[in-house]
Design an enzyme around this catalytic site. Sequence first.
Site, short mmCIF file in Angstrom:
data_model
loop_
_atom_site.label_atom_id
_atom_site.label_comp_id
_atom_site.label_asym_id
_atom_site.label_seq_id
_atom_site.Cartn_x
_atom_site.Cartn_y
_atom_site.Cartn_z
N LYS A 79 -12.85 79.27 30.92
CA LYS A 79 -12.00 80.36 31.38
C LYS A 79 -12.48 80.79 32.76
CE LYS A 79 -10.47 85.03 30.35
NZ LYS A 79 -10.39 86.11 29.37
N LYS A 125 -8.18 77.69 30.79
CA LYS A 125 -7.35 78.81 31.21
C LYS A 125 -7.73 79.26 32.60
CE LYS A 125 -6.78 83.65 30.04
NZ LYS A 125 -7.23 84.74 29.27
C1 PBG Z 1 -9.60 89.03 28.44
C2 PBG Z 1 -8.37 88.24 28.51
C3 PBG Z 1 -7.63 88.07 29.67
C4 PBG Z 1 -6.54 87.29 29.35
C5 PBG Z 1 -6.63 86.98 27.98
N1 PBG Z 1 -7.80 87.58 27.47
C6 PBG Z 1 -7.75 88.62 31.05
C7 PBG Z 1 -9.04 88.83 31.66
O1 PBG Z 1 -9.98 88.07 31.50
O2 PBG Z 1 -9.11 89.85 32.36
C8 PBG Z 1 -5.50 86.90 30.35
C9 PBG Z 1 -4.27 86.33 29.86
C10 PBG Z 1 -3.19 86.31 30.86
O3 PBG Z 1 -3.38 86.57 32.07
O4 PBG Z 1 -2.08 86.00 30.44
N2 PBG Z 1 -10.39 88.94 27.33
#
Ligand code: PBG
Length: 336
Positions: free
Chosen positions: A204, A257
């Site tokens: 991520k 992601k």
């Molecule tokens: C945080 C989380 C995020 C997303 C899913 N879980 C955002 C972040 O890390 O701030 C993002 C998903 C998206 O942008 O669609 N645990």
Amino acid sequence: MDDRLATRFDIPVRPRRNRVSAAVRSLVRETEPSPGHLIWPAFVIEGRGAEQPVDSMPGVSRLSRDLLVERAREVHALGVPALALFPALPDERKDRWASESTNRDGLLQTTVRALKDAVPGLCVITDVAMDPYSSDGHDGVVHEGRILNDPTLEILAAMAVSQAEAGADIVAPSDMMDGRVGVIRAALDECGHQDVGILAYSAKYASAFYGPFRDALDSAPRAGDKKTYQMDPANAREALREVELDVSEGADIVMVKPALAYLDVITRVRQAVDLPVAAYQVSGEYAMIEAVAANGWMDRDALLLETLTAIFRAGADMVLTYHAPQAARLLRDAAR
Ligand code: PBG
């Protein structure tokens, strides 16, 4: 007839023969997205009969439990087997320790129960991370401006167990703390949740593409950024290392992601592991497609199918996308 139209060269191989008709194109198609490999991410809010549009995600709303259950039933009927649930909580439920995340009568837990009651065949995936519950807007415990890894793990383990107790089929740690998959697996097993799977957000990245999601949840970091735990977009080898660790700690599915800007990472992860690979077409990817479509600059449906196809072609087995309902409809109609 014009002589120029009769020109013939001796070309031994003509790839265009395999594109000559819709029928032949169908036969030779290498990648076919289908609704059965989509996961619909959805936001839930408190209240009844409540729908709050997300400004930066035109077409996406935060829904109260009752409306979400109805919507989930429709999406499931389109052939989408799974939903990823994110709670949008008011500030007064947030604190430094994400205490609300283990409330068995909390928004997330009651929604999971309602979804499983109403649509038993739907796979409910819950997000394991502190940020929707954190007054700091971080995925870990903040102390003197730093994000503490190990104190966060205990909170994540308790959160995952609470979600499993509510009926989650799969828990999805999205926090990027070191060691969390192993700690969560052990906690689930200890509490008798051997059958609850772990979908690990393994690679991520610290991405600008999450902006609209943070609007939806009002979960932007109150101070600093997420670069000490989410990955540097410059790194791909590091993604393989993160994936390898999550596999060794017991992940059932690994995730990359965002998706579209990280297709190379999806391909490399696909080649490196035998586990299923998920990709998350995130909020900013959704917003970009909607923005250009709203301007009439590009065709929404075509973009949606092309980007989805690219993500599957890169090697994803399943894709989380806010466009899952629209994509499922388009794919169903195309198959007719
Ligand atoms: C945080 C989380 C995020 C997303 C899913 N879980 C955002 C972040 O890390 O701030 C993002 C998903 C998206 O942008 O669609 N645990």
